[in-house]
Design an enzyme around this catalytic site. Structure first.
Site, PDB file in Angstrom:
ATOM      1  N   ASN A 115      34.555  31.602  45.560  1.00  0.00           N
ATOM      2  CA  ASN A 115      33.985  30.387  44.966  1.00  0.00           C
ATOM      3  C   ASN A 115      34.548  29.089  45.550  1.00  0.00           C
ATOM      4  O   ASN A 115      33.852  28.089  45.622  1.00  0.00           O
ATOM      5  CB  ASN A 115      34.108  30.419  43.441  1.00  0.00           C
ATOM      6  CG  ASN A 115      35.534  30.552  42.970  1.00  0.00           C
ATOM      7  OD1 ASN A 115      36.413  30.980  43.714  1.00  0.00           O
ATOM      8  ND2 ASN A 115      35.766  30.189  41.732  1.00  0.00           N
ATOM      9  N   GLU A 151      45.871  34.437  39.556  1.00  0.00           N
ATOM     10  CA  GLU A 151      44.978  33.430  38.958  1.00  0.00           C
ATOM     11  C   GLU A 151      43.677  34.148  38.652  1.00  0.00           C
ATOM     12  O   GLU A 151      42.944  34.512  39.574  1.00  0.00           O
ATOM     13  CB  GLU A 151      44.698  32.293  39.951  1.00  0.00           C
ATOM     14  CG  GLU A 151      45.930  31.628  40.524  1.00  0.00           C
ATOM     15  CD  GLU A 151      46.518  30.587  39.600  1.00  0.00           C
ATOM     16  OE1 GLU A 151      46.017  30.430  38.470  1.00  0.00           O
ATOM     17  OE2 GLU A 151      47.494  29.939  40.010  1.00  0.00           O
ATOM     18  N   CYS A 209      36.592  29.296  37.848  1.00  0.00           N
ATOM     19  CA  CYS A 209      37.379  29.967  36.812  1.00  0.00           C
ATOM     20  C   CYS A 209      37.610  29.035  35.640  1.00  0.00           C
ATOM     21  O   CYS A 209      37.773  29.485  34.518  1.00  0.00           O
ATOM     22  CB  CYS A 209      38.696  30.449  37.383  1.00  0.00           C
ATOM     23  SG  CYS A 209      39.614  29.126  38.157  1.00  0.00           S
TER      24      CYS A 209
HETATM   25  P1  NAP Z   1      37.182  39.740  42.857  1.00  0.00           P
HETATM   26  O1  NAP Z   1      36.040  40.664  42.910  1.00  0.00           O
HETATM   27  O2  NAP Z   1      38.310  40.021  41.958  1.00  0.00           O
HETATM   28  O3  NAP Z   1      37.701  39.598  44.377  1.00  0.00           O
HETATM   29  C1  NAP Z   1      38.734  38.714  44.731  1.00  0.00           C
HETATM   30  C2  NAP Z   1      39.315  39.122  46.065  1.00  0.00           C
HETATM   31  O4  NAP Z   1      39.953  40.402  45.945  1.00  0.00           O
HETATM   32  C3  NAP Z   1      38.287  39.270  47.173  1.00  0.00           C
HETATM   33  O5  NAP Z   1      38.852  38.831  48.383  1.00  0.00           O
HETATM   34  C4  NAP Z   1      38.073  40.781  47.205  1.00  0.00           C
HETATM   35  O6  NAP Z   1      37.595  41.258  48.433  1.00  0.00           O
HETATM   36  C5  NAP Z   1      39.483  41.259  46.977  1.00  0.00           C
HETATM   37  N1  NAP Z   1      39.605  42.669  46.583  1.00  0.00           N
HETATM   38  C6  NAP Z   1      38.629  43.512  46.147  1.00  0.00           C
HETATM   39  N2  NAP Z   1      39.144  44.745  45.890  1.00  0.00           N
HETATM   40  C7  NAP Z   1      40.464  44.686  46.184  1.00  0.00           C
HETATM   41  C8  NAP Z   1      41.536  45.623  46.125  1.00  0.00           C
HETATM   42  N3  NAP Z   1      41.351  46.861  45.719  1.00  0.00           N
HETATM   43  N4  NAP Z   1      42.769  45.212  46.496  1.00  0.00           N
HETATM   44  C9  NAP Z   1      42.981  43.950  46.902  1.00  0.00           C
HETATM   45  N5  NAP Z   1      42.015  43.014  46.983  1.00  0.00           N
HETATM   46  C10 NAP Z   1      40.762  43.371  46.625  1.00  0.00           C
HETATM   47  O7  NAP Z   1      36.717  38.282  42.485  1.00  0.00           O
HETATM   48  P2  NAP Z   1      35.401  37.539  42.962  1.00  0.00           P
HETATM   49  O8  NAP Z   1      34.230  38.267  42.431  1.00  0.00           O
HETATM   50  O9  NAP Z   1      35.485  37.282  44.419  1.00  0.00           O
HETATM   51  O10 NAP Z   1      35.604  36.121  42.229  1.00  0.00           O
HETATM   52  C11 NAP Z   1      35.307  35.906  40.888  1.00  0.00           C
HETATM   53  C12 NAP Z   1      36.508  36.054  39.971  1.00  0.00           C
HETATM   54  O11 NAP Z   1      37.601  35.251  40.412  1.00  0.00           O
HETATM   55  C13 NAP Z   1      36.225  35.561  38.580  1.00  0.00           C
HETATM   56  O12 NAP Z   1      36.754  36.448  37.630  1.00  0.00           O
HETATM   57  C14 NAP Z   1      36.965  34.232  38.501  1.00  0.00           C
HETATM   58  O13 NAP Z   1      37.299  33.803  37.232  1.00  0.00           O
HETATM   59  C15 NAP Z   1      38.150  34.497  39.320  1.00  0.00           C
HETATM   60  N6  NAP Z   1      38.728  33.233  39.779  1.00  0.00           N
HETATM   61  C16 NAP Z   1      39.890  32.788  39.209  1.00  0.00           C
HETATM   62  C17 NAP Z   1      40.455  31.575  39.600  1.00  0.00           C
HETATM   63  C18 NAP Z   1      41.728  31.054  38.992  1.00  0.00           C
HETATM   64  O14 NAP Z   1      42.361  30.216  39.604  1.00  0.00           O
HETATM   65  N7  NAP Z   1      42.138  31.491  37.800  1.00  0.00           N
HETATM   66  C19 NAP Z   1      39.830  30.828  40.593  1.00  0.00           C
HETATM   67  C20 NAP Z   1      38.646  31.299  41.139  1.00  0.00           C
HETATM   68  C21 NAP Z   1      38.109  32.519  40.727  1.00  0.00           C
HETATM   69  P3  NAP Z   1      36.005  41.413  48.716  1.00  0.00           P
HETATM   70  O15 NAP Z   1      35.453  40.056  48.759  1.00  0.00           O
HETATM   71  O16 NAP Z   1      36.004  42.081  50.033  1.00  0.00           O
HETATM   72  O17 NAP Z   1      35.470  42.242  47.597  1.00  0.00           O
END
Ligand code: NAP
Ligand code: MG
Length: 498
Positions: free
Chosen positions: A168, A266, A300
């Protein structure tokens, strides 16, 4: 909608010749040992290929971690101010390249050009803050228990950091991890989200241009299972700074715990805006709508629940709808556009499913929710922001993170109920309250279970303030600001007798 008009971005898109990017390991652009690549597409037009990236393997991860481990030995000895100087140059380069970077960011992620530029300037600001931190990695000196003894604490850089980011905010999130890592003397292996690796490749080029020594920052692109998983499992990785979903955060924390690697997580949010009273309903509605729908609600810290007292509910709902009507959905490069598409069709499907779930539970779709399908819009995931009312606290749409342009209105009887509904979720990232009553504002700040609290203010954070969540929204030291020292360094206590 055509490419032929408007900003420089449309012309730039026409010039794209999809190029194959390597991984960036030990200061070199390298191909994956597996020899496979994958393509990414314009988020606003999924027929347009933008570039290709390495579909990396565990061997690539190992190579990158070893490069970072080797570089750590010298980088951790570089004086802080010299490390900071590189970050100042990097911040300048972000700003100098803002036009091209914002085109790339908008193309791969979908956000508007204004949002992309804002993100890049914000990343530059955070990098400068970190550069300054490199000058002031403080310890304490205490009087000794005996004469002739000085007792001090010093901070030592942690080591190799795995940085993993979601899609994002593909510029500010990695900068938020890489800049403090470098400032405190750590080295980094960074894995971007698979849908947004292009800006990351440019960040590597700019870090290189700023003078970052080889091996200090490494980029390995590829899937979560093939790259993310071996990276978090690597024994030489001492700290994992992860931004993403709560489910993955828990999994990563378990893996890290087995070898006492540190984590900075995060995670998701379900952020409330409590509205009790106001003088100007329009300004409250404006703040809420801004915080709910920036980045198409894919933040988020997006406000996703409005918890409002009964006597204000209808007036506020009307004001929110009239603000929502001002939002112009479209492609990043269109003029006056204020909300881009969602990141891709798959994510749009999830968001639309939540609208159905909500209505099935008894909520009412009060405004929006339509999908745009005319002409080129059919090739992106364009959705009119949606407002659900008659939402009750136990509904799934009131509890689960939707991560899209959907806002839920929950009506309550009075303040105490508003506070308890605000806290009645698993998350605790950011929370807003709108009230003119000072003691109400402070009692909310005291009682709300949330890492960040905003009084008469949407959920926007600042470039120098700690950022993070409690409950299922985060774990470990807050990022941004001085709190990063607790993650990127470890303490050592030194006694000196003379
Ligand atoms: P996600 O599915 O959790 O993926 C985040 C990252 O982790 C991606 O680079 C993903 O790679 C990687 N990943 C996937 N499987 C993994 C594994 N087994 N081991 C290590 N890394 C792995 O999150 P998203 O769908 O990209 O983003 C949305 C989420 O992020 C929401 O829940 C949002 O709230 C959260 N978020 C939180 C914050 C904060 O600061 N609190 C900020 C922004 C977003 P791939 O892309 O290759 O799957
Ligand atoms: Mg995901």
């Amino acid at each position: 909608m055509t490419y032929a008009t408007k900003t420089g971005m449309s012309g730039w898109l026409e010039t794209i010749q999809p190029k194959v990017y390597g991984n960036f390991i030990n200061g070199e652009w390298t191909e994956s040992s597996g020899g496979k690549t994958f393509s990414i597409y314009n988020s606003a037009n999924n027929k347009m290929e933008l570039a290709s990236f390495q579909d990396s393997t565990e061997d690539d991860v190992n190579e990158a971690v070893e490069a970072a481990y080797k570089a750590f030995k010298s980088w951790s000895l570089v004086p802080g101010p010299d490390r900071g100087a590189i970050l100042y140059r990097f911040a300048d380069l972000l700003e100098k390249n803002v036009d091209e970077l914002s085109f790339i960011l908008s193309a791969e992620q979908g956000k508007t050009l204004g949002e992309s530029k804002g993100e890049i300037f914000r990343a530059a600001k955070e990098a400068r803050f970190c550069a300054g931190e490199a000058f002031r990695i403080e310890g304490n000196t205490l009087p000794g228990e005996r004469n002739n003894v000085w007792s001090s604490t010093v901070r030592k850089p942690l080591g190799v950091i795995a940085a993993i980011a979601p899609w994002n905010f593909p510029v500010v999130t990695p900068v938020r991890k890489i800049a403090p890592a470098l400032a405190y003397g750590c080295t980094v292996v960074y894995k971007p989200a698979s849908v947004t690796p292009w800006t990351s490749a440019r960040l590597m080029e700019l870090l290189d241009e700023a003078g970052t020594p080889k091996g200090v920052v490494n980029l390995v692109v590829g899937s979560g299972s093939r790259v993310g998983n071996p990276l978090v499992n690597h024994p030489l990785v001492k700290g994992i700074s992860f931004t993403g979903s709560t489910a993955l955060g828990v999994q990563i924390n378990e893996i890290a715990a087995r070898r006492f690697a540190k984590t900075q997580l995060e995670l998701g949010g379900k952020n409330p805006a409590v509205v009790l009273d106001y003088d100007d309903v329009r300004s409250v509605a404006k703040q809420i709508v801004g915080a709910a729908f920036a980045c198409s609600g894919q933040r988020c810290t997006s406000i996703s629940r409005v918890i409002v007292v009964k006597e204000r509910k209808e007036e506020l709902t009307e004001a929110i709808i009239s603000e929502m009507k001002e939002i112009k959905v479209g492609a990043a490069w269109e003029e006056d556009v204020s909300m881009g598409p969602l990141v891709n069709q798959q994510h749009l499907k999830t968001v639309l499913e939540y609208l159905k779930i909500g209505q099935g539970e008894g909520a009412r779709l009060r405004y929006g929710g339509d999908v745009l399908t005319n002409g080129l819009y059919a090739d992106g995931a364009y959705m009119v922001p949606a407002l659900l009312d008659l939402v009750t606290p136990e509904m799934r749409v009131a509890k689960e993170e939707i991560f899209g342009p959907v806002l839920a209105i929950i009506e309550v009887e009075e303040k105490e109920q508003a506070f308890s509904v605000a806290n009645d979720v698993e998350y605790g990232l950011a929370a807003s309250i709108f009230t003119n009553n000072l003691s109400t504002a402070y009692s909310f700040a005291d009682q709300v279970e949330s890492g960040m609290v905003h009084i008469n203010h949407g959920t926007a954070s600042a470039a120098h303030m700690p950022f993070g969540g409690v409950k299922q929204s985060g774990f470990g030291a807050f990022s941004i600001g001085s709190s990063n020292v607790d993650f990127f360094t470890e303490m050592k206590v030194v006694y000196f007798q003379y």
